[in-house]
Write a protein that holds these residues in place. Sequence first.
Motif, PDB file in Angstrom:
ATOM      1  N   HIS A  88       0.862  -1.179   0.000  1.00 21.81           N
ATOM      2  CA  HIS A  88       0.000   0.000   0.000  1.00 21.81           C
ATOM      3  C   HIS A  88       0.900   1.232   0.000  1.00 21.81           C
ATOM      4  N   VAL A  98      -2.265  -3.914  -1.339  1.00 20.90           N
ATOM      5  CA  VAL A  98      -3.335  -3.736  -2.321  1.00 20.90           C
ATOM      6  C   VAL A  98      -3.285  -4.930  -3.261  1.00 20.90           C
ATOM      7  N   GLN A 122      -7.161   4.083  -0.975  1.00 22.95           N
ATOM      8  CA  GLN A 122      -7.315   2.989  -1.933  1.00 22.95           C
ATOM      9  C   GLN A 122      -8.684   2.338  -1.759  1.00 22.95           C
ATOM     10  N   VAL A 180      -8.059  -4.259  -0.349  1.00 22.38           N
ATOM     11  CA  VAL A 180      -6.968  -3.888   0.551  1.00 22.38           C
ATOM     12  C   VAL A 180      -6.938  -4.909   1.683  1.00 22.38           C
TER      13      VAL A 180
END
Length: 816
Positions: free
Chosen positions: A59, A67, A119, A81
């Motif tokens: 990430h 991710v 994200q 995630v």
Amino acid sequence: MNISYTWLKDFVNFDLSPVETADVLTSIGLENGPVEMIESVKGGLEGLVIGKVLTCEPHPDSDHLHVTRVDVGQESPLDIVCGAPNVAAGQKVVVATIGTKLYQGDESFTIKRSKIRGQESFGMICAEDEIGIGNDHSGIIVLPEEAPVGMPAKEWYHLETQAVLEVDITPNRADATSHYGVARDLYAWLKSQGKDVKLTRPSVDAFKVDNHDLPISVKVENTEACPRYAGVSLTHVKVHESPKWLQDRLRLIGLHPINNVVDITNYLLHETGQPLHAFDADKIKGRQIVVKTMGGRKFTTLDGVERTLDERDLMICNAEEPMCIGGVFGGLDSGVTEKTTSVFIESAYFNPVWVRKTARRHGLNTDASFRFERGIDPHNTLYVLKRAALMMKELAGAEVSSEIEDVYPVPIEDFRVTLSYEKCRRLIGKDIEHQVIKNILVALEIKILSEKDGVLELQVPAYRVDVQRDVDVIEDILRIYGYNNVEVGNSVKSTLSYTSFPDSQRLQNLISEQLTACGFNEVLNNSLTSAAYYQDGQTWPESQAVKVINALSQDLSVLRQTLLFGGLENIARNRNRRQNDLRLYEFGACYHYQADKRNENYALAPYSEETHLGLWLCGDRSAQRWNVAQEPMTVYDLKGYVQNIFLRLGLNDWVMEEHDSTDLYRHSLVYKNRSGKLLALVAAVHPTVLAKFDIDAPVFYADLEWPLLMKALKNHKVTYSELPRYPEVRRDLALLIDKNLHFSDIERIALATEKKLLKSVSLFDVYEGKNLPEGKKSYAVCFILQDENQTLTDSRIDGIMNRMIDNLKQIGAELR
């Protein structure tokens, strides 16, 4: 109690559906609620699919998140995630898609589209504990390579929906507090229906001692509280998570898995009905188990609560200190932990009364105490102990490291019962074939020792604590044979006899309606009451109370001798809630014990039970209104209600006496029949009694002896006569009398003076005060005279009144 349908099938080979099984169990006395279909994993893994991690990148804004892009068999992969440390590209994983509901105990949460540190995430890659298939949370689940992408997780894990029966166990059926016990009853019914079924249970023939590395001796100091105590030691125990099948079975019946050792003891408890306890053997100081009482000592139980032990609390101790409350609850420091490597397993039979009293004293109710206090099978301890040892060898890698210690000084015998076919026929109401009866008995594991002249000598297993008389055996035969199979004919023969008059129940309803119409409310109180009400009592001494053996509490320790105290509890409760004006009544039984009537040939001789009618008045005659002055009720209001009851019953042959104060009453009116038997009492409750109930207003109480009233009515005949043709005559006298005299004294003399013509005597004025000699009071009394055959003349009336005045002088009465 939850019973697994699948688990039952381990013991009996039957083909009934879950609903049919529940119906059968209900018909034979094990009442069932609705059958519940339970998923082995809560939520059934709905919404969970198998996915493949295509990519896994760190990430950009976190040092521990990743991710990932995961293929779940949809048109396009999902961006997810994930914070698990073991996530990596190429793994097969379990994915919770958007909208999936996950459970943590009784709580749940729904997976939603979210943004984690910038994200977007369209799901969750799951760990074992997050979906309910295990306890591991160290990382996500990594499946074998052959797991197909897009397959629902419930198909991969082969989840099953299983039926659970909710069986209500009555207190007398201790034998049915396990899966095997329920299966045993089901087997008896199936055999009675001609089914070819077998009742089996796992063999323990493989049990053997591996070594003698950990001998632990057992000493039972109190054999009354612990008739049998057995145990065995195991070493090389590996404490870890139980296998999935064991966890699933425990979860299915509502238990939470802990570890393999504890789970085995819980499993066998629900399989066999025999509670077990596993001690960490390294914590058994002196390598000795001592079963004894240790009153006055502090002891901390498994729940972290420090308790003060009673002198009748049975303790399982080592050589130095207590470790467990026998049959009830374990101690905080002697149980199995993850560091345990050696175990001592306890399998015992504890006295039900001792366990019940200890559990009540400490406010504990455990699965073990539930069974011990009802009475388990004393002959089952060694079988279950061996089965536990074998399961621990299999599931924990243990070795049996001692011989079995079994302290059983006085073996508990099976029950012997004599049963006649004739009594069976008479009580059931049907002549069941003798062979059918014997087949049912054998299926119930009741041995037939002999048969002669229609009489069977039976041996009932010790685990059937509810079957010790022939009528108990007959009840067992009938419940397996089927109540519905006993036909009801066109006529019913009964050995009961009835008395047509007086009909006590009808008259109770009649008087209830009368009192209700007068503003009374009916109350129903518990016949069990507190012994404290009778301590130091004179009217109702504690020595005459019927005491309850093994009372649930001191407040329910004796049967009531009088209705008085229950009504005072009602009044106190109502007045505390601002309901001050009360008229109450109760029909109820009172119980007495008279030691001088004891009879060796009749155990119930000193005990008696009678129905009483109690009335209570408290407060004002009516609620506050603009047109009615508030007036408090008095004992004379209650007197009127009682005399109206007599009038409604047609009872007029009674006399009234006034009595002085007692320990319960400040002033009382006593009604008796002509033979001197007490019919009723009307009294003001003594202030010292009211103070004990925190009642700060006068209370008036009436106690009517209902059986004596019914007896008085047996000779009562309803008659009628014409209305009088000749007028009644009234004469009034103003009498000066001593203060210690009562109106009843004047009434008694007047009625004795003229029995034929004097119809009624009433008091219409009382004066005490000025212009009267000291110690005197003035009564204005009305006399009604009437001759039904002719008009009374003045000379005849004067003659009667002169005789009346002369007779009243006997008690010191003077004309004013």
